[in-house]
Design a protein around this motif. Structure first.
Motif, PDB file in Angstrom:
ATOM      1  N   ILE A 139      -5.989 -14.663  25.636  1.00 19.18           N
ATOM      2  CA  ILE A 139      -4.810 -14.254  26.419  1.00 19.18           C
ATOM      3  C   ILE A 139      -3.655 -13.853  25.494  1.00 19.18           C
ATOM      4  CG2 ILE A 139      -3.025 -15.105  28.032  1.00 19.18           C
ATOM      5  CD1 ILE A 139      -5.630 -14.685  29.479  1.00 19.18           C
ATOM      6  N   LYS A 192       4.572 -10.783  38.201  1.00 21.52           N
ATOM      7  CA  LYS A 192       4.242 -11.056  36.790  1.00 21.52           C
ATOM      8  C   LYS A 192       2.740 -10.943  36.586  1.00 21.52           C
ATOM      9  CE  LYS A 192       3.146 -15.047  35.438  1.00 21.52           C
ATOM     10  NZ  LYS A 192       1.949 -15.817  34.976  1.00 21.52           N
ATOM     11  N   ASP A 203       6.592 -22.263  27.786  1.00 25.41           N
ATOM     12  CA  ASP A 203       7.383 -23.147  28.642  1.00 25.41           C
ATOM     13  C   ASP A 203       8.492 -23.842  27.853  1.00 25.41           C
ATOM     14  OD1 ASP A 203       6.006 -22.515  30.906  1.00 25.41           O
ATOM     15  OD2 ASP A 203       4.675 -24.259  30.845  1.00 25.41           O
ATOM     16  N   GLY A 216      -2.905 -26.405  33.591  1.00 28.81           N
ATOM     17  CA  GLY A 216      -1.632 -25.689  33.652  1.00 28.81           C
ATOM     18  C   GLY A 216      -0.798 -26.161  34.819  1.00 28.81           C
ATOM     19  N   LYS A 217       0.187 -25.359  35.166  1.00 32.78           N
ATOM     20  CA  LYS A 217       1.096 -25.740  36.253  1.00 32.78           C
ATOM     21  C   LYS A 217       0.470 -25.483  37.618  1.00 32.78           C
ATOM     22  CE  LYS A 217       4.545 -23.174  34.739  1.00 32.78           C
ATOM     23  NZ  LYS A 217       4.108 -22.599  33.445  1.00 32.78           N
ATOM     24  N   ALA A 218      -0.482 -24.573  37.684  1.00 34.13           N
ATOM     25  CA  ALA A 218      -1.075 -24.242  38.986  1.00 34.13           C
ATOM     26  C   ALA A 218      -2.592 -24.278  38.995  1.00 34.13           C
ATOM     27  CB  ALA A 218      -0.602 -22.856  39.418  1.00 34.13           C
ATOM     28  N   ALA A 235      -5.810 -10.501  33.621  1.00 34.11           N
ATOM     29  CA  ALA A 235      -6.328 -11.871  33.728  1.00 34.11           C
ATOM     30  C   ALA A 235      -5.489 -12.693  34.720  1.00 34.11           C
ATOM     31  CB  ALA A 235      -6.306 -12.523  32.349  1.00 34.11           C
ATOM     32  N   LEU A 240     -15.368 -18.799  32.024  1.00 38.52           N
ATOM     33  CA  LEU A 240     -14.561 -19.988  32.327  1.00 38.52           C
ATOM     34  C   LEU A 240     -14.645 -20.275  33.825  1.00 38.52           C
ATOM     35  CD1 LEU A 240     -11.317 -19.189  30.268  1.00 38.52           C
ATOM     36  CD2 LEU A 240     -13.146 -20.794  29.656  1.00 38.52           C
TER      37      LEU A 240
HETATM   38  P1  ATP Z   1       2.011 -19.846  33.524  1.00 35.39           P
HETATM   39  O1  ATP Z   1       2.132 -19.978  35.013  1.00 35.39           O
HETATM   40  O2  ATP Z   1       3.290 -19.585  32.825  1.00 35.39           O
HETATM   41  O3  ATP Z   1       0.903 -18.899  33.107  1.00 35.39           O
HETATM   42  P2  ATP Z   1       0.406 -22.210  33.116  1.00 35.39           P
HETATM   43  O4  ATP Z   1      -0.298 -22.213  31.789  1.00 35.39           O
HETATM   44  O5  ATP Z   1       0.939 -23.498  33.577  1.00 35.39           O
HETATM   45  O6  ATP Z   1       1.611 -21.232  32.955  1.00 35.39           O
HETATM   46  P3  ATP Z   1      -1.764 -21.951  35.038  1.00 35.39           P
HETATM   47  O7  ATP Z   1      -1.985 -20.811  35.952  1.00 35.39           O
HETATM   48  O8  ATP Z   1      -1.620 -23.301  35.632  1.00 35.39           O
HETATM   49  O9  ATP Z   1      -0.490 -21.486  34.195  1.00 35.39           O
HETATM   50  O10 ATP Z   1      -2.929 -22.066  33.964  1.00 35.39           O
HETATM   51  C1  ATP Z   1      -3.905 -21.139  33.784  1.00 35.39           C
HETATM   52  C2  ATP Z   1      -4.007 -20.827  32.306  1.00 35.39           C
HETATM   53  O11 ATP Z   1      -5.228 -20.114  32.086  1.00 35.39           O
HETATM   54  C3  ATP Z   1      -2.868 -19.937  31.802  1.00 35.39           C
HETATM   55  O12 ATP Z   1      -2.425 -20.396  30.550  1.00 35.39           O
HETATM   56  C4  ATP Z   1      -3.527 -18.565  31.668  1.00 35.39           C
HETATM   57  O13 ATP Z   1      -2.936 -17.775  30.655  1.00 35.39           O
HETATM   58  C5  ATP Z   1      -4.949 -18.950  31.317  1.00 35.39           C
HETATM   59  N1  ATP Z   1      -5.935 -17.925  31.692  1.00 35.39           N
HETATM   60  C6  ATP Z   1      -5.966 -17.164  32.804  1.00 35.39           C
HETATM   61  N2  ATP Z   1      -7.019 -16.327  32.805  1.00 35.39           N
HETATM   62  C7  ATP Z   1      -7.706 -16.570  31.654  1.00 35.39           C
HETATM   63  C8  ATP Z   1      -8.882 -16.023  31.057  1.00 35.39           C
HETATM   64  N3  ATP Z   1      -9.573 -15.078  31.669  1.00 35.39           N
HETATM   65  N4  ATP Z   1      -9.269 -16.509  29.843  1.00 35.39           N
HETATM   66  C9  ATP Z   1      -8.567 -17.484  29.218  1.00 35.39           C
HETATM   67  N5  ATP Z   1      -7.457 -18.057  29.732  1.00 35.39           N
HETATM   68  C10 ATP Z   1      -7.026 -17.614  30.935  1.00 35.39           C
END
Ligand code: ATP
Ligand code: TYD
Length: 246
Positions: free
Chosen positions: A96, A187, A135, A20-22, A201, A34
């Protein structure tokens, strides 16, 4: 380190599921768990602006760890299982919901530009909004009927999201206030367990919250990156230190 003990069993990191982004999300040899790795990356405008920021992953992971533990202590069910290192953690694998829940205690960001109100106007009652997690579509705002009609969630699910977010807001506002920090807005993401319960989550960090120093009015969150007003890690470090000292 690619293996760690959890509940008297060894959990091993397996393939990368998602970058993801972070954060990076890895599968493990246990389908219910996970392995999450926090990246040193900051993004703005839904990923259109991207920058490497040394130390940010560690700060977000540690702040998130502390806040999830605090919520667990106050009986808020969530996905957090254990910390592995300063940047890695184990979480319960969830389905999610494609909905971001924004809570606003004071007017800021889009709320100010959309309605032309004074920044930091106190909002009573608090405002809760839903956004579609996409996104490509720039996370558009959704109302209840749009969400239900597209079968992203039921009205009952939305009531649960509102109720849980309200409790989390009360708990986080109280904690940050003790640290001399105002929780302006934030958020949250939620997911469904295999038993069908909806629980909190993702992460709890200044990447997804607006935090303001009560004394100086200085921003301690990602607005510093969004507005190019300095080094974000200074504010994040301040947030972590103050929370650790409580
Ligand atoms: P955003 O910041 O909009 O969520 P992203 O997908 O880029 O976007 P990240 O924080 O980089 O965000 O990626 C983490 C990803 O893991 C997210 O898509 C989030 O929804 C997912 N995630 C977080 N917790 C869980 C979980 N317990 N089970 C499955 N997926 C999860
Ligand atoms: P908002 O004011 O709607 O957007 P912006 O930050 O772009 O002005 O954001 C309200 C709060 O929710 C703020 O703390 C940032 C957080 N947020 C996210 O972290 N990700 C998102 O996709 C959205 C919509 C908000």
């Amino acid at each position: 380190m690619d293996s760690v003990e959890f509940n008297d069993k060894t959990v091993s990191k397996s393939t990368l599921k998602y970058t993801g982004k972070a954060k990076q999300v890895f599968l493990t040899d246990n389908p219910d768990i996970l392995w999450v790795h926090y990246l040193d990356q900051a993004t703005a405008l839904n990923g259109k602006v991207k920058e490497n920021i040394a130390g940010k992953g560690k700060l977000n992971s540690e702040i998130s760890h502390l806040l999830f533990n605090y919520l667990t202590k106050h009986n808020v069910e969530n996905h957090y299982l254990r910390s592995i290192s300063q940047t890695d953690e184990l979480v319960t694998a969830l389905d999610i919901l494609p909905i971001e829940v924004v809570t606003r205690n004071y007017a800021s960001g889009h709320f100010v530009s959309k309605f032309g109100v004074e920044p930091m106007k106190k909002l009573a009652p608090i405002v809760q909004e839903f956004y579609y997690k996409s996104d490509e579509l720039d996370d558009p705002f959704m109302n209840d009927l749009q969400i239900v009609a597209l079968a992203f969630a039921t009205e009952n699910d939305l009531n649960q999201l509102r109720e849980q977010s309200k409790i989390i807001n009360q708990l986080l506002t109280a904690l940050f206030s003790k640290a001399g920090i105002q929780l302006v807005d934030f958020k949250l993401e939620f997911g469904r367990t295999t038993q069908g319960n909806i629980i909190l989550a993702d992460e709890l960090s200044p990447d997804n919250m607006r935090l303001v120093d009560m004394k100086t009015g200085k921003s301690l969150d990602k607005d510093v990156f969004r507005q190019h007003t300095g080094d974000v890690t200074v504010g994040y470090h301040e947030v972590l230190t103050r929370l650790q000292q409580l």
